[in-house]
Design a protein around this motif. Structure first.
Motif, PDB file in Angstrom:
ATOM      1  N   LYS A   1      -2.479   9.202   5.639  1.00 52.29           N
ATOM      2  CA  LYS A   1      -1.150   9.075   6.226  1.00 52.29           C
ATOM      3  C   LYS A   1      -0.631   7.644   6.112  1.00 52.29           C
ATOM      4  N   LYS A   2      -0.762   7.080   4.937  1.00 57.35           N
ATOM      5  CA  LYS A   2      -0.322   5.695   4.741  1.00 57.35           C
ATOM      6  C   LYS A   2       1.210   5.621   4.711  1.00 57.35           C
ATOM      7  N   SER A   3       1.733   4.569   5.341  1.00 62.68           N
ATOM      8  CA  SER A   3       3.183   4.437   5.466  1.00 62.68           C
ATOM      9  C   SER A   3       3.683   3.011   5.229  1.00 62.68           C
ATOM     10  N   LYS A   4       2.757   2.073   5.048  1.00 64.10           N
ATOM     11  CA  LYS A   4       3.152   0.667   4.901  1.00 64.10           C
ATOM     12  C   LYS A   4       2.632   0.101   3.573  1.00 64.10           C
ATOM     13  N   LEU A   5       3.293  -0.939   3.089  1.00 67.11           N
ATOM     14  CA  LEU A   5       2.922  -1.557   1.810  1.00 67.11           C
ATOM     15  C   LEU A   5       3.193  -3.053   1.852  1.00 67.11           C
ATOM     16  N   GLY A   6       2.266  -3.811   1.305  1.00 65.45           N
ATOM     17  CA  GLY A   6       2.467  -5.240   1.093  1.00 65.45           C
ATOM     18  C   GLY A   6       2.198  -5.546  -0.369  1.00 65.45           C
ATOM     19  N   VAL A   7       2.931  -6.491  -0.931  1.00 65.54           N
ATOM     20  CA  VAL A   7       2.808  -6.831  -2.349  1.00 65.54           C
ATOM     21  C   VAL A   7       2.550  -8.328  -2.498  1.00 65.54           C
ATOM     22  N   GLY A   8       1.641  -8.668  -3.398  1.00 69.20           N
ATOM     23  CA  GLY A   8       1.367 -10.064  -3.725  1.00 69.20           C
ATOM     24  C   GLY A   8       1.525 -10.292  -5.215  1.00 69.20           C
TER      25      GLY A   8
ATOM     26  N   ASP B   1       4.163  -7.571   6.494  1.00 64.80           N
ATOM     27  CA  ASP B   1       3.818  -8.962   6.176  1.00 64.80           C
ATOM     28  C   ASP B   1       2.306  -9.192   6.139  1.00 64.80           C
ATOM     29  N   GLY B   2       1.579  -8.523   7.043  1.00 63.30           N
ATOM     30  CA  GLY B   2       0.128  -8.704   7.060  1.00 63.30           C
ATOM     31  C   GLY B   2      -0.515  -8.182   5.792  1.00 63.30           C
ATOM     32  N   LEU B   3      -0.076  -7.022   5.326  1.00 57.19           N
ATOM     33  CA  LEU B   3      -0.601  -6.474   4.081  1.00 57.19           C
ATOM     34  C   LEU B   3      -0.184  -7.329   2.894  1.00 57.19           C
ATOM     35  N   ALA B   4       1.023  -7.896   2.962  1.00 56.83           N
ATOM     36  CA  ALA B   4       1.484  -8.776   1.890  1.00 56.83           C
ATOM     37  C   ALA B   4       0.599 -10.012   1.786  1.00 56.83           C
ATOM     38  N   ALA B   5       0.144 -10.524   2.926  1.00 55.83           N
ATOM     39  CA  ALA B   5      -0.749 -11.683   2.917  1.00 55.83           C
ATOM     40  C   ALA B   5      -2.086 -11.329   2.281  1.00 55.83           C
TER      41      ALA B   5
ATOM     42  N   VAL C   1      -0.420  -7.246  -7.040  1.00 50.85           N
ATOM     43  CA  VAL C   1      -1.343  -6.499  -6.187  1.00 50.85           C
ATOM     44  C   VAL C   1      -0.536  -5.734  -5.130  1.00 50.85           C
ATOM     45  N   LEU C   2      -0.842  -4.443  -4.982  1.00 51.68           N
ATOM     46  CA  LEU C   2      -0.243  -3.579  -3.974  1.00 51.68           C
ATOM     47  C   LEU C   2      -1.311  -3.223  -2.952  1.00 51.68           C
ATOM     48  N   ILE C   3      -1.006  -3.373  -1.673  1.00 50.87           N
ATOM     49  CA  ILE C   3      -1.926  -2.954  -0.608  1.00 50.87           C
ATOM     50  C   ILE C   3      -1.189  -1.970   0.293  1.00 50.87           C
ATOM     51  N   PHE C   4      -1.686  -0.733   0.331  1.00 53.87           N
ATOM     52  CA  PHE C   4      -1.092   0.323   1.143  1.00 53.87           C
ATOM     53  C   PHE C   4      -1.925   0.531   2.414  1.00 53.87           C
ATOM     54  N   GLN C   5      -1.259   0.926   3.486  1.00 53.35           N
ATOM     55  CA  GLN C   5      -1.972   1.226   4.734  1.00 53.35           C
ATOM     56  C   GLN C   5      -1.233   2.333   5.498  1.00 53.35           C
TER      57      GLN C   5
END
Length: 229
Positions: free
Chosen positions: A206-213, A112-116, A225-229
């Protein structure tokens, strides 16, 4: 109306369903957008991913067939699984090198944080902001849609594209029409390198998370927009 008749109508309504039409992207799953209703639309910001009802101030998808960020998230996971046996790539498209091991998660987790963060960037771009980072066209098609990417060697890696629902089909060298060349599809070699089998880079490999806007930038135009972490 008698209660037995009401129950009969409800059961009939629940039994009626239809498969989504085939397209270049996978059909929406459990995260499909809710039907327009006062409950769904109440208090939602216009032209925002928080109001996904197409045609009522929500997200058109820009030709992708998606109108929620979760649907794009599912598509990213699908293409990474599709290319899970491909040689991994470390670096920006054609600026890095093949890697021996896939160190990113093949199945990414929603964050959710990356999605924001992604939503804020999508709204900035939709308002006329300039894309950041390195820009890539659609590989081997100058009329296709490109994307921009940044932050691969940092904690957060971003990828953004402007999807236009009016993009025409692509006619290949044999005269055969293909689906429109939107940036975030498997037919785009740059996208495959940047997302499908990406595993870079350095201390942040070693990114494993994704948020999309997602935000509307015009009629049937969506910034993704894709944000990977």
């Amino acid at each position: 109306m008698k209660s037995s008749a009401i129950w009969a109508l409800l059961l009939t309504a629940c039994a009626v369903s239809a498969d989504p039409p085939p397209g270049e992207n996978p059909p929406p799953g459990k995260d499909a957008a809710p039907s327009p209703s006062p409950q769904n639309d109440a208090g939602a910001a216009p032209d925002s991913a928080m109001d996904p009802d197409t045609g009522s101030g929500g997200i058109s998808g820009g030709g992708y067939g998606f109108n929620t960020p979760h649907q794009m998230f599912d598509a990213v996971n699908q293409i990474r699984q599709q290319y899970s046996n491909h040689i991994p790539y470390d670096g920006y498209p054609f600026q890095g090198a093949n890697a021996n091991t896939m160190t990113w998660a093949t199945l990414l987790t929603w964050d959710d944080g990356l999605a924001a963060v992604a939503q804020k960037e999508a709204e900035r771009l939709a308002a006329g902001g300039t894309p950041q980072g390195i820009s890539y066209p659609f590989q081997n098609d100058g009329q296709g849609e490109g994307f921009s990417t940044w932050g691969l060697t940092s904690d957060q890696y971003g990828v953004a594209t402007r999807g236009d629902g009016a993009l025409p089909q692509f006619k290949n060298a044999y005269g055969v029409l293909e689906p429109p060349h939107h940036a975030f599809i498997a037919a785009n070699g740059f996208y495959r390198m940047g997302v499908a089998y990406q595993t870079g880079s350095g201390a942040y490999n070693k990114k494993s998370k994704l948020g999309v806007g997602a935000a509307e930038g015009g009629v049937n135009v969506t910034w993704w927009v894709l944000i990977f972490q």
